[in-house]
Motif scaffolding. Structure first.
Motif, PDB file in Angstrom:
ATOM      1  N   TYR A  28      12.500  58.252  81.539  1.00 33.81           N
ATOM      2  CA  TYR A  28      11.768  56.997  81.637  1.00 33.81           C
ATOM      3  C   TYR A  28      12.685  55.887  82.138  1.00 33.81           C
ATOM      4  N   ARG A  68      12.711  51.545  82.149  1.00 35.06           N
ATOM      5  CA  ARG A  68      12.041  50.381  81.577  1.00 35.06           C
ATOM      6  C   ARG A  68      11.575  49.434  82.678  1.00 35.06           C
ATOM      7  N   ALA A  77      13.120  57.115  73.977  1.00 32.82           N
ATOM      8  CA  ALA A  77      13.506  56.119  74.974  1.00 32.82           C
ATOM      9  C   ALA A  77      13.485  54.721  74.369  1.00 32.82           C
ATOM     10  N   GLU A  78      12.449  54.420  73.602  1.00 31.88           N
ATOM     11  CA  GLU A  78      12.329  53.110  72.960  1.00 31.88           C
ATOM     12  C   GLU A  78      13.492  52.867  72.009  1.00 31.88           C
ATOM     13  N   TRP A 105       7.379  51.131  79.792  1.00 31.53           N
ATOM     14  CA  TRP A 105       8.177  52.226  80.327  1.00 31.53           C
ATOM     15  C   TRP A 105       7.437  52.888  81.488  1.00 31.53           C
TER      16      TRP A 105
END
Length: 244
Positions: free
Chosen positions: A144, A146, A120-121, A151
């Motif tokens: 997820y 943000r 996700a990052e 998150w």
């Protein structure tokens, strides 16, 4: 394949600037890639290579080369982070074992970071459904959204068949990870009309783990080295002959 990533992270958590002098080593061997990263003064210097089954041979030399190039010794670090899983059972054990050994010897705290959260990052998106190919016709799955630089977990990491992937809240989502390469058609059907982007070639990387870990260490959530542990999710590695 090998490569270098050098990035500047300019985020803040709850209005508090990160401690710029913090030095964090991050490791990931959860997939066929082996990666190491150093968070230093807000910058991330990283290396990765397609290691296949050679993680145990390549990880420590890559760590040594990265630290040497930056003029840093293990004792100079503020903490060590690792990809805790899910992923390759052997790979997770390697990263965890090396983290424990390095951290214990230097009395450093550790942080385990979900490989799905690292996806996700890496995505650069605001809402992400992360899927890693788990083999045996299954995927490791999480979602997820943000919230500032943090998150929020929409779906916790889990294991499922692609056709049984949990439903997502209404709206636009990015899909990333090797699960979208291995099961593209099924996942596109499962999330019909909701995927604004698909990034099947994004993989868990130590640089993304380092960025997440910086926020964890800054918040005082580091753990003693002996508490480092892999997160497998799946309880068995292979199907029995009568299950194939």
């Amino acid at each position: 394949m090998s490569g270098k990533r050098s990035e500047l992270y300019a985020g803040a958590q709850d209005g508090l600037e990160f401690r710029r002098a913090m030095k964090i080593l991050a490791l990931d061997t959860s997939t066929e890639y082996c990666s190491v990263a150093l968070w230093r003064d807000g910058e991330v210097d990283a290396r990765y290579e397609h290691a296949g089954q050679r993680h145990s041979l390549r990880l420590l030399p890559m760590v040594d080369e990265l630290l040497s190039r930056n003029g840093i010794e293990i004792k100079d670090l503020d903490g060590i982070a690792y990809g805790e899983g899910p992923g390759s059972f052997t790979g997770l054990r390697i990263a965890c074992g090396v983290t424990q050994g390095l951290a214990f010897g230097a009395a450093l705290p550790v942080v385990g970071v979900s490989t799905l959260l690292a996806l996700a990052e890496a995505s650069g998106a605001e809402r992400v459904v992360c899927c890693l190919d788990a083999r045996m016709g299954e995927i490791y799955h999480a979602a997820y959204a943000r919230d500032g630089v943090e998150w929020a977990q929409v779906h916790a990491p889990g294991l499922c068949a692609p056709a049984q992937a949990p439903a997502l809240p209404a709206g636009s989502w990015a899909g990333c990870g090797s699960g979208f390469a291995a099961h593209r058609v099924v996942l596109l059907a499962a999330y019909a009309g909701q995927l604004s982007a698909i990034m099947p070639n994004v993989f868990p990387h130590a640089s993304d783990i380092a960025r997440i870990a910086a926020r964890e260490f800054e918040s005082g959530r580091g753990l003693p080295a002996e508490m480092a542990a892999p997160v497998y999710i799946r309880n068995k590695v292979a199907l029995k002959s009568d299950e194939r």
